[in-house]
Motif scaffolding. Sequence first.
Motif, PDB file in Angstrom:
ATOM      1  N   GLU A  43       0.852  -1.194   0.000  1.00  0.00           N
ATOM      2  CA  GLU A  43       0.000   0.000   0.000  1.00  0.00           C
ATOM      3  C   GLU A  43       0.880   1.234   0.000  1.00  0.00           C
ATOM      4  N   GLY A  44       0.314   2.332  -0.493  1.00  0.00           N
ATOM      5  CA  GLY A  44       1.050   3.585  -0.534  1.00  0.00           C
ATOM      6  C   GLY A  44       1.885   3.733  -1.800  1.00  0.00           C
ATOM      7  N   THR A  45       2.752   4.749  -1.777  1.00  0.00           N
ATOM      8  CA  THR A  45       3.606   5.034  -2.936  1.00  0.00           C
ATOM      9  C   THR A  45       5.001   5.429  -2.482  1.00  0.00           C
ATOM     10  N   MET A  46       5.952   5.251  -3.380  1.00  0.00           N
ATOM     11  CA  MET A  46       7.312   5.728  -3.161  1.00  0.00           C
ATOM     12  C   MET A  46       7.871   6.183  -4.504  1.00  0.00           C
ATOM     13  N   ARG A  47       8.684   7.251  -4.458  1.00  0.00           N
ATOM     14  CA  ARG A  47       9.248   7.812  -5.684  1.00  0.00           C
ATOM     15  C   ARG A  47      10.752   7.653  -5.662  1.00  0.00           C
ATOM     16  N   ASP A  48      11.285   7.046  -6.725  1.00  0.00           N
ATOM     17  CA  ASP A  48      12.727   6.919  -6.910  1.00  0.00           C
ATOM     18  C   ASP A  48      13.223   8.249  -7.460  1.00  0.00           C
ATOM     19  N   LEU A  49      14.056   8.943  -6.688  1.00  0.00           N
ATOM     20  CA  LEU A  49      14.515  10.270  -7.084  1.00  0.00           C
ATOM     21  C   LEU A  49      15.507  10.227  -8.239  1.00  0.00           C
ATOM     22  N   THR A  50      16.249   9.134  -8.395  1.00  0.00           N
ATOM     23  CA  THR A  50      17.185   8.997  -9.520  1.00  0.00           C
ATOM     24  C   THR A  50      16.417   8.794 -10.819  1.00  0.00           C
ATOM     25  N   LEU A  51      15.434   7.897 -10.797  1.00  0.00           N
ATOM     26  CA  LEU A  51      14.645   7.596 -11.997  1.00  0.00           C
ATOM     27  C   LEU A  51      13.520   8.600 -12.229  1.00  0.00           C
ATOM     28  N   ASP A  52      13.199   9.414 -11.194  1.00  0.00           N
ATOM     29  CA  ASP A  52      12.060  10.324 -11.217  1.00  0.00           C
ATOM     30  C   ASP A  52      10.793   9.568 -11.626  1.00  0.00           C
ATOM     31  N   GLU A  53      10.580   8.429 -10.928  1.00  0.00           N
ATOM     32  CA  GLU A  53       9.426   7.580 -11.213  1.00  0.00           C
ATOM     33  C   GLU A  53       8.770   7.180  -9.897  1.00  0.00           C
ATOM     34  N   THR A  54       7.442   7.191  -9.869  1.00  0.00           N
ATOM     35  CA  THR A  54       6.686   6.817  -8.682  1.00  0.00           C
ATOM     36  C   THR A  54       6.158   5.398  -8.838  1.00  0.00           C
ATOM     37  N   PHE A  55       6.290   4.623  -7.767  1.00  0.00           N
ATOM     38  CA  PHE A  55       5.850   3.239  -7.756  1.00  0.00           C
ATOM     39  C   PHE A  55       4.705   3.103  -6.761  1.00  0.00           C
ATOM     40  N   THR A  56       3.713   2.279  -7.096  1.00  0.00           N
ATOM     41  CA  THR A  56       2.461   2.200  -6.340  1.00  0.00           C
ATOM     42  C   THR A  56       2.169   0.777  -5.884  1.00  0.00           C
ATOM     43  N   ALA A  57       1.166   0.650  -5.022  1.00  0.00           N
ATOM     44  CA  ALA A  57       0.742  -0.650  -4.504  1.00  0.00           C
ATOM     45  C   ALA A  57       0.522  -1.634  -5.651  1.00  0.00           C
ATOM     46  N   GLY A  58       0.986  -2.868  -5.441  1.00  0.00           N
ATOM     47  CA  GLY A  58       0.870  -3.913  -6.447  1.00  0.00           C
ATOM     48  C   GLY A  58       2.105  -4.066  -7.312  1.00  0.00           C
ATOM     49  N   MET A  59       3.050  -3.130  -7.213  1.00  0.00           N
ATOM     50  CA  MET A  59       4.266  -3.213  -8.029  1.00  0.00           C
ATOM     51  C   MET A  59       5.333  -4.037  -7.307  1.00  0.00           C
ATOM     52  N   TYR A  60       6.233  -4.634  -8.096  1.00  0.00           N
ATOM     53  CA  TYR A  60       7.229  -5.592  -7.602  1.00  0.00           C
ATOM     54  C   TYR A  60       8.590  -5.262  -8.182  1.00  0.00           C
ATOM     55  N   ALA A  61       9.635  -5.449  -7.380  1.00  0.00           N
ATOM     56  CA  ALA A  61      11.022  -5.302  -7.832  1.00  0.00           C
ATOM     57  C   ALA A  61      11.811  -6.517  -7.378  1.00  0.00           C
ATOM     58  N   CYS A  62      12.755  -6.963  -8.211  1.00  0.00           N
ATOM     59  CA  CYS A  62      13.684  -8.039  -7.866  1.00  0.00           C
ATOM     60  C   CYS A  62      15.075  -7.529  -8.202  1.00  0.00           C
ATOM     61  N   ARG A  63      15.897  -7.313  -7.172  1.00  0.00           N
ATOM     62  CA  ARG A  63      17.202  -6.680  -7.354  1.00  0.00           C
ATOM     63  C   ARG A  63      18.332  -7.659  -7.036  1.00  0.00           C
ATOM     64  N   PRO A  64      19.192  -7.940  -8.024  1.00  0.00           N
ATOM     65  CA  PRO A  64      20.354  -8.766  -7.740  1.00  0.00           C
ATOM     66  C   PRO A  64      21.373  -7.984  -6.921  1.00  0.00           C
ATOM     67  N   PRO A  65      22.318  -8.669  -6.304  1.00  0.00           N
ATOM     68  CA  PRO A  65      23.359  -7.972  -5.542  1.00  0.00           C
ATOM     69  C   PRO A  65      24.044  -6.911  -6.395  1.00  0.00           C
ATOM     70  N   GLY A  66      24.232  -5.737  -5.800  1.00  0.00           N
ATOM     71  CA  GLY A  66      24.936  -4.642  -6.464  1.00  0.00           C
ATOM     72  C   GLY A  66      24.071  -3.736  -7.316  1.00  0.00           C
ATOM     73  N   MET A  67      22.801  -4.069  -7.542  1.00  0.00           N
ATOM     74  CA  MET A  67      21.939  -3.229  -8.384  1.00  0.00           C
ATOM     75  C   MET A  67      21.630  -1.913  -7.669  1.00  0.00           C
ATOM     76  N   PRO A  68      21.939  -0.773  -8.305  1.00  0.00           N
ATOM     77  CA  PRO A  68      21.655   0.516  -7.666  1.00  0.00           C
ATOM     78  C   PRO A  68      20.152   0.819  -7.652  1.00  0.00           C
ATOM     79  N   HIS A  69      19.686   1.453  -6.578  1.00  0.00           N
ATOM     80  CA  HIS A  69      18.294   1.893  -6.483  1.00  0.00           C
ATOM     81  C   HIS A  69      18.194   3.040  -5.482  1.00  0.00           C
ATOM     82  N   GLY A  70      17.182   3.883  -5.699  1.00  0.00           N
ATOM     83  CA  GLY A  70      16.984   5.032  -4.834  1.00  0.00           C
ATOM     84  C   GLY A  70      17.897   6.187  -5.220  1.00  0.00           C
TER      85      GLY A  70
END
Length: 124
Positions: free
Chosen positions: A70-97
């Motif tokens: 629930e809720g939202t979060m915005r990645d400031l590097t990508l300037d993209e907002t992500f919302t409830a129901g979205m999924y991320a899978c990050r391998p070791p070393g993947m930059p985010h945020g």
Amino acid sequence: MDGPGLEFHLPSGAWTPPRGAVAGVEERVLAQDPAGAHRTVLVRWAPGTDTSAQGVTRHPDFWEEVYLLEGTMRDLTLDETFTAGMYACRPPGMPHGPWISDDGVTMLVVTRPGQSARDASPGA
């Protein structure tokens, strides 16, 4: 995961700030192995949580899966907002945020050990 066998139940563990987290971030551990290498946690951010002071994040030694409940979060590097129901899978070393959450966010986070992409490449 070598952890507890748990049947359906209502999680009742305390919400606590993770080590090194910015103000407004709390987690509730659902399951983890004795060493803490495999973890399943609920993470919530209070409205207005901003991780920009921490910069871009990279987890060098573990995989991270995140499902926004629930809720939202915005990645400031990508300037993209992500919302409830979205999924991320990050391998070791993947930059985010870094991230900001104006209205707060709750997410399910699963982590497990793994090699960084650099260490896993042929010839490394």
